[in-house]
Design a protein around this motif. Sequence first.
Motif, PDB file in Angstrom:
ATOM      1  N   ASP A  35      41.495  -3.424  12.783  1.00 42.39           N
ATOM      2  CA  ASP A  35      40.897  -4.705  12.068  1.00 42.39           C
ATOM      3  C   ASP A  35      41.406  -5.784  12.848  1.00 42.39           C
ATOM      4  O   ASP A  35      40.516  -6.698  13.077  1.00 42.39           O
ATOM      5  N   PHE A  36      42.608  -5.836  13.155  1.00 38.67           N
ATOM      6  CA  PHE A  36      43.202  -7.258  13.768  1.00 38.67           C
ATOM      7  C   PHE A  36      42.480  -7.178  15.206  1.00 38.67           C
ATOM      8  O   PHE A  36      42.288  -8.232  15.550  1.00 38.67           O
ATOM      9  N   LEU A  37      42.338  -6.210  16.012  1.00 36.41           N
ATOM     10  CA  LEU A  37      41.889  -6.245  17.200  1.00 36.41           C
ATOM     11  C   LEU A  37      40.322  -6.723  17.207  1.00 36.41           C
ATOM     12  O   LEU A  37      40.160  -7.294  18.039  1.00 36.41           O
ATOM     13  N   SER A  38      39.628  -6.353  16.414  1.00 38.42           N
ATOM     14  CA  SER A  38      38.131  -6.848  16.196  1.00 38.42           C
ATOM     15  C   SER A  38      38.247  -8.384  15.791  1.00 38.42           C
ATOM     16  O   SER A  38      37.336  -9.135  16.202  1.00 38.42           O
ATOM     17  N   VAL A  39      39.190  -8.827  15.271  1.00 33.02           N
ATOM     18  CA  VAL A  39      39.360 -10.150  14.652  1.00 33.02           C
ATOM     19  C   VAL A  39      39.786 -10.864  15.950  1.00 33.02           C
ATOM     20  O   VAL A  39      39.041 -11.931  16.289  1.00 33.02           O
ATOM     21  N   ASN A  40      40.513 -10.242  16.804  1.00 32.40           N
ATOM     22  CA  ASN A  40      41.073 -10.924  18.016  1.00 32.40           C
ATOM     23  C   ASN A  40      39.745 -11.129  18.872  1.00 32.40           C
ATOM     24  O   ASN A  40      39.549 -12.138  19.603  1.00 32.40           O
ATOM     25  N   LEU A  41      38.932 -10.137  18.965  1.00 36.91           N
ATOM     26  CA  LEU A  41      37.917 -10.128  20.014  1.00 36.91           C
ATOM     27  C   LEU A  41      36.705 -11.162  19.563  1.00 36.91           C
ATOM     28  O   LEU A  41      36.176 -11.690  20.251  1.00 36.91           O
ATOM     29  N   VAL A  42      36.838 -11.317  18.202  1.00 36.26           N
ATOM     30  CA  VAL A  42      35.741 -12.074  17.477  1.00 36.26           C
ATOM     31  C   VAL A  42      36.170 -13.687  17.886  1.00 36.26           C
ATOM     32  O   VAL A  42      35.312 -14.458  18.360  1.00 36.26           O
ATOM     33  N   VAL A  43      37.360 -13.868  18.059  1.00 35.46           N
ATOM     34  CA  VAL A  43      37.980 -15.251  18.370  1.00 35.46           C
ATOM     35  C   VAL A  43      37.950 -15.270  19.750  1.00 35.46           C
ATOM     36  O   VAL A  43      37.369 -16.466  20.319  1.00 35.46           O
ATOM     37  N   LEU A  44      38.179 -14.386  20.541  1.00 35.28           N
ATOM     38  CA  LEU A  44      38.087 -14.594  22.048  1.00 35.28           C
ATOM     39  C   LEU A  44      36.305 -14.925  22.261  1.00 35.28           C
ATOM     40  O   LEU A  44      36.491 -15.693  23.118  1.00 35.28           O
ATOM     41  N   PHE A  45      35.471 -14.352  21.723  1.00 28.48           N
ATOM     42  CA  PHE A  45      34.240 -14.750  22.024  1.00 28.48           C
ATOM     43  C   PHE A  45      33.872 -16.179  21.506  1.00 28.48           C
ATOM     44  O   PHE A  45      33.181 -16.639  22.196  1.00 28.48           O
ATOM     45  N   VAL A  46      34.337 -16.557  20.369  1.00 26.95           N
ATOM     46  CA  VAL A  46      34.221 -17.874  19.965  1.00 26.95           C
ATOM     47  C   VAL A  46      34.849 -18.949  20.930  1.00 26.95           C
ATOM     48  O   VAL A  46      34.044 -19.880  21.314  1.00 26.95           O
ATOM     49  N   LEU A  47      36.143 -18.627  21.473  1.00 26.96           N
ATOM     50  CA  LEU A  47      36.819 -19.264  22.441  1.00 26.96           C
ATOM     51  C   LEU A  47      36.018 -19.439  23.813  1.00 26.96           C
ATOM     52  O   LEU A  47      35.918 -20.650  24.283  1.00 26.96           O
ATOM     53  N   PHE A  48      35.548 -18.347  24.199  1.00 26.80           N
ATOM     54  CA  PHE A  48      34.739 -18.267  25.206  1.00 26.80           C
ATOM     55  C   PHE A  48      33.253 -19.042  25.096  1.00 26.80           C
ATOM     56  O   PHE A  48      33.035 -19.678  26.149  1.00 26.80           O
ATOM     57  N   ALA A  49      32.669 -19.156  24.244  1.00 24.47           N
ATOM     58  CA  ALA A  49      31.356 -19.802  23.710  1.00 24.47           C
ATOM     59  C   ALA A  49      31.971 -21.332  23.757  1.00 24.47           C
ATOM     60  O   ALA A  49      30.886 -21.969  24.231  1.00 24.47           O
ATOM     61  N   ALA A  50      33.133 -21.595  23.241  1.00 29.89           N
ATOM     62  CA  ALA A  50      33.223 -23.109  23.236  1.00 29.89           C
ATOM     63  C   ALA A  50      33.588 -23.621  24.740  1.00 29.89           C
ATOM     64  O   ALA A  50      33.308 -24.661  24.748  1.00 29.89           O
ATOM     65  N   LYS A  51      34.333 -22.503  25.434  1.00 32.52           N
ATOM     66  CA  LYS A  51      34.528 -23.284  26.726  1.00 32.52           C
ATOM     67  C   LYS A  51      33.331 -23.462  27.734  1.00 32.52           C
ATOM     68  O   LYS A  51      33.089 -24.071  28.585  1.00 32.52           O
ATOM     69  N   THR A  52      32.593 -22.314  27.447  1.00 32.11           N
ATOM     70  CA  THR A  52      31.272 -21.989  28.424  1.00 32.11           C
ATOM     71  C   THR A  52      30.014 -22.583  27.846  1.00 32.11           C
ATOM     72  O   THR A  52      28.867 -22.603  28.430  1.00 32.11           O
TER      73      THR A  52
END
Length: 86
Positions: A35-52
Amino acid sequence: MIINLSLVIVTLSAILVTFRVLRGPSWGDRIMAFDFLSVNLVVLFVLFAAKTHLLVMLDAALLLSLLGFLSTVALARYLLLGRVMK
């Protein structure tokens, strides 16, 4: 600079949580780590979206969060009741 630092920290966290998913001492620990891994991946996707500035990554993050939640509930029900549905 803050987004890059956040990406590094969340990536490191995802790597450590993946280790816990694979080597957890019990199934409960593995489910919580998943569950925490899925939250981490969601945060990674959002951060990547903010960067690109790719808005499609936000849709992917939403889909991943929904799948992560449903899979966590399904795994927990299977462990507790021996079945997923009804």
